[in-house]
Scaffold this motif. Structure first.
Motif, PDB file in Angstrom:
ATOM      1  N   VAL A   1      -3.312   8.051   5.952  1.00  0.00           N
ATOM      2  CA  VAL A   1      -2.978   6.538   6.122  1.00  0.00           C
ATOM      3  C   VAL A   1      -1.444   7.686   5.528  1.00  0.00           C
ATOM      4  O   VAL A   1      -0.990   8.741   5.675  1.00  0.00           O
ATOM      5  CB  VAL A   1      -3.242   6.671   4.517  1.00  0.00           C
ATOM      6  CG1 VAL A   1      -2.407   4.866   3.838  1.00  0.00           C
ATOM      7  CG2 VAL A   1      -5.016   6.128   4.721  1.00  0.00           C
ATOM      8  N   VAL A   2      -0.586   6.587   6.488  1.00  0.00           N
ATOM      9  CA  VAL A   2       1.172   6.996   6.402  1.00  0.00           C
ATOM     10  C   VAL A   2       1.972   5.886   6.370  1.00  0.00           C
ATOM     11  O   VAL A   2       3.083   5.920   5.924  1.00  0.00           O
ATOM     12  CB  VAL A   2       1.682   7.825   7.634  1.00  0.00           C
ATOM     13  CG1 VAL A   2       1.012   9.310   8.440  1.00  0.00           C
ATOM     14  CG2 VAL A   2       1.867   6.806   8.971  1.00  0.00           C
TER      15      VAL A   2
ATOM     16  N   ALA B   1      -8.720   4.242  -0.348  1.00  0.00           N
ATOM     17  CA  ALA B   1      -7.828   5.017   0.407  1.00  0.00           C
ATOM     18  C   ALA B   1      -6.110   4.948  -0.302  1.00  0.00           C
ATOM     19  O   ALA B   1      -5.374   4.673  -0.651  1.00  0.00           O
ATOM     20  CB  ALA B   1      -7.739   5.238   1.728  1.00  0.00           C
ATOM     21  N   GLY B   2      -5.233   6.330   0.268  1.00  0.00           N
ATOM     22  CA  GLY B   2      -4.114   6.740  -0.505  1.00  0.00           C
ATOM     23  C   GLY B   2      -3.313   7.415   0.885  1.00  0.00           C
ATOM     24  O   GLY B   2      -4.727   7.820   1.729  1.00  0.00           O
ATOM     25  N   ILE B   3      -2.222   6.931   0.736  1.00  0.00           N
ATOM     26  CA  ILE B   3      -1.234   7.555   1.519  1.00  0.00           C
ATOM     27  C   ILE B   3      -1.506   9.196   1.080  1.00  0.00           C
ATOM     28  O   ILE B   3      -1.934  10.258   0.325  1.00  0.00           O
ATOM     29  CB  ILE B   3       0.205   7.764   1.019  1.00  0.00           C
ATOM     30  CG1 ILE B   3       0.617   6.425   1.005  1.00  0.00           C
ATOM     31  CG2 ILE B   3       0.590   8.691   1.839  1.00  0.00           C
ATOM     32  CD1 ILE B   3       1.235   5.843   1.948  1.00  0.00           C
ATOM     33  N   GLY B   4      -1.766   9.541   2.705  1.00  0.00           N
ATOM     34  CA  GLY B   4      -2.286  10.836   2.963  1.00  0.00           C
ATOM     35  C   GLY B   4      -3.759  11.654   2.659  1.00  0.00           C
ATOM     36  O   GLY B   4      -4.199  12.296   3.272  1.00  0.00           O
TER      37      GLY B   4
ATOM     38  N   THR C   1     -10.892  -1.707   9.455  1.00  0.00           N
ATOM     39  CA  THR C   1     -10.518  -1.162   8.336  1.00  0.00           C
ATOM     40  C   THR C   1     -11.079  -0.155   7.707  1.00  0.00           C
ATOM     41  O   THR C   1     -11.860   0.657   8.742  1.00  0.00           O
ATOM     42  CB  THR C   1     -12.174  -2.532   7.634  1.00  0.00           C
ATOM     43  OG1 THR C   1     -12.081  -3.797   7.715  1.00  0.00           O
ATOM     44  CG2 THR C   1     -12.462  -1.751   5.701  1.00  0.00           C
ATOM     45  N   ILE C   2     -10.830   0.797   6.730  1.00  0.00           N
ATOM     46  CA  ILE C   2     -10.505   1.570   6.351  1.00  0.00           C
ATOM     47  C   ILE C   2     -12.039   1.768   5.852  1.00  0.00           C
ATOM     48  O   ILE C   2     -12.311   0.883   4.723  1.00  0.00           O
ATOM     49  CB  ILE C   2      -9.390   2.839   5.563  1.00  0.00           C
ATOM     50  CG1 ILE C   2      -8.550   2.475   6.473  1.00  0.00           C
ATOM     51  CG2 ILE C   2      -9.840   3.988   4.480  1.00  0.00           C
ATOM     52  CD1 ILE C   2      -7.074   3.119   5.225  1.00  0.00           C
ATOM     53  N   ILE C   3     -13.226   2.577   6.358  1.00  0.00           N
ATOM     54  CA  ILE C   3     -14.177   2.724   5.563  1.00  0.00           C
ATOM     55  C   ILE C   3     -15.740   3.886   4.724  1.00  0.00           C
ATOM     56  O   ILE C   3     -15.805   3.557   3.956  1.00  0.00           O
ATOM     57  CB  ILE C   3     -15.494   2.242   6.307  1.00  0.00           C
ATOM     58  CG1 ILE C   3     -15.193   3.017   7.786  1.00  0.00           C
ATOM     59  CG2 ILE C   3     -15.533   0.792   6.506  1.00  0.00           C
ATOM     60  CD1 ILE C   3     -16.870   2.743   8.458  1.00  0.00           C
ATOM     61  N   ALA C   4     -14.297   4.547   4.768  1.00  0.00           N
ATOM     62  CA  ALA C   4     -14.411   6.192   4.547  1.00  0.00           C
ATOM     63  C   ALA C   4     -13.281   7.223   4.290  1.00  0.00           C
ATOM     64  O   ALA C   4     -12.109   7.413   4.639  1.00  0.00           O
ATOM     65  CB  ALA C   4     -15.873   6.770   5.266  1.00  0.00           C
ATOM     66  N   ILE C   5     -13.238   8.407   3.509  1.00  0.00           N
ATOM     67  CA  ILE C   5     -12.404   9.051   3.090  1.00  0.00           C
ATOM     68  C   ILE C   5     -13.259  10.402   3.397  1.00  0.00           C
ATOM     69  O   ILE C   5     -14.096  10.659   3.269  1.00  0.00           O
ATOM     70  CB  ILE C   5     -12.007   9.117   1.699  1.00  0.00           C
ATOM     71  CG1 ILE C   5     -11.318   8.076   1.282  1.00  0.00           C
ATOM     72  CG2 ILE C   5     -10.741  10.714   1.412  1.00  0.00           C
ATOM     73  CD1 ILE C   5     -10.456   8.374   0.103  1.00  0.00           C
ATOM     74  N   VAL C   6     -13.296  11.705   4.661  1.00  0.00           N
ATOM     75  CA  VAL C   6     -13.068  11.846   5.182  1.00  0.00           C
ATOM     76  C   VAL C   6     -13.162  13.284   4.362  1.00  0.00           C
ATOM     77  O   VAL C   6     -11.603  13.980   3.602  1.00  0.00           O
ATOM     78  CB  VAL C   6     -13.385  12.175   6.800  1.00  0.00           C
ATOM     79  CG1 VAL C   6     -13.365  13.463   6.823  1.00  0.00           C
ATOM     80  CG2 VAL C   6     -13.071  11.400   7.569  1.00  0.00           C
TER      81      VAL C   6
END
Lengths: 100, 100, 100, 100, 100
Positions: free
Chosen positions: D6-7, D50-53, D78-83
């Motif tokens: 995310v940028v 999710a957020g920047i970075g 769609t953003i579905i997970a933070i890895v």
């Protein structure tokens, strides 16, 4: 979603009933980081009252028919928002709130 | 949506029941800004009574089955309009209303 | 839709229940205007009784499951017709009715 | 699914009702094996906070609306997970559990 | 459908509810005719009990959610089979029945 600029119009008399009353616009896709033309123009259907010169967000594919009023429209991309600001990697690359 | 020109026909006897009675056409995609050939021809199903030589608008992907009468047709692109005029970046690039 | 030639087969024992009883074929996409190989082979599911050597029409994407008997099959392309003839830009490029 | 970082952010006042209350983010796709930038940034809708970075997983196409709370959103990714971690070909290429 | 080799794993703690209990794998796509790496790895969800080293068949796009147990999963590609044999243009290019 794609970011683009509305640059033209398409008019069709003989068309699918689902397209009646819909505004068909030509969109020039933009490089999001530089807000310059990138790639070939395409035809999109307006879902938010966009017009020539607007920077817009476009949804592509089957979800294009999830825009309000599009459930029976044979559409593979729809303009779903007019963009105010874009910030990428710490830089405000577009600011249409203040007329940039 | 894509803009193209109808340049051919496909005939199939052995086919999915959903295709029975549908006209299968070969479409040459066009560069929208110059109205010249661009890219490879593909097969589309006619949804508006198009014929050889017509400039048409084609919907691609899952939404191709939202054209009227296509809800049970296994189709990934459908001709949904015959184009009258296209204006891009201030220039009328196609005008079929007056025979241009 | 894409035109291709059936050139192979895939066999899988451990598979999704939706694939049981379906014939998995390898398809070589063709340049429609010249009827010569173009691009990489891919795996398709047969929906019309096609076999090795047949020139077929393939539907890609979500609509692949609209072929008869495919509503619960996890498939992104299905063979939906065996092609008899193709005419493009005034030339008959394929004629399988008479064994060309 | 695609892996990205995310940028940036996009703000739109005039938009489809389905987008109201959704956070629009700019995502830089990554080469999964090297976790370096690859390809052009795109706009995605956040489905997991999710957020920047953040390094995120993105679902593209019609299935983007299967994320929780997205059934009526005109969204093509769609953003579905933070890895947390990615291991490829025997190497741990990303480990965010321990702050790598 | 695409043929690939499972080469890695992805772990996410913060994710869409539809992904809970699903195994996320990294897949290296293969040239089907030569069974060698071709193109960039991507993330897929396992639908058949696949593991590292398996040669698998992957369904892409909206149909990925037609795999058994995936109807509410926001997924754009799913592993739907483990491949035993592939024959292309008269040559057996893969034979995992006998341990090739």
């Amino acid at each position: 979603m794609t970011i683009g600029k509305v640059v033209g119009t398409v008019v069709c008399t003989q068309k699918d009933p689902g397209l009646v009353g819909k505004k068909m616009l030509v969109v020039q896709p933009l490089d999001i980081e530089k807000i310059v033309d990138k790639g070939n123009v395409f035809v999109s259907i307006d879902g938010v009252g966009a017009g020539i010169g607007d920077i817009v967000m476009v949804v592509t594919g089957g979800s294009a028919r999830l825009a309000e009023g599009f459930s029976k429209v044979p559409v593979d991309n729809t303009i779903i928002a007019i963009v105010d600001t874009i910030e990428v990697k710490g830089t405000v690359v577009l600011n249409n709130k203040e007329g940039t």
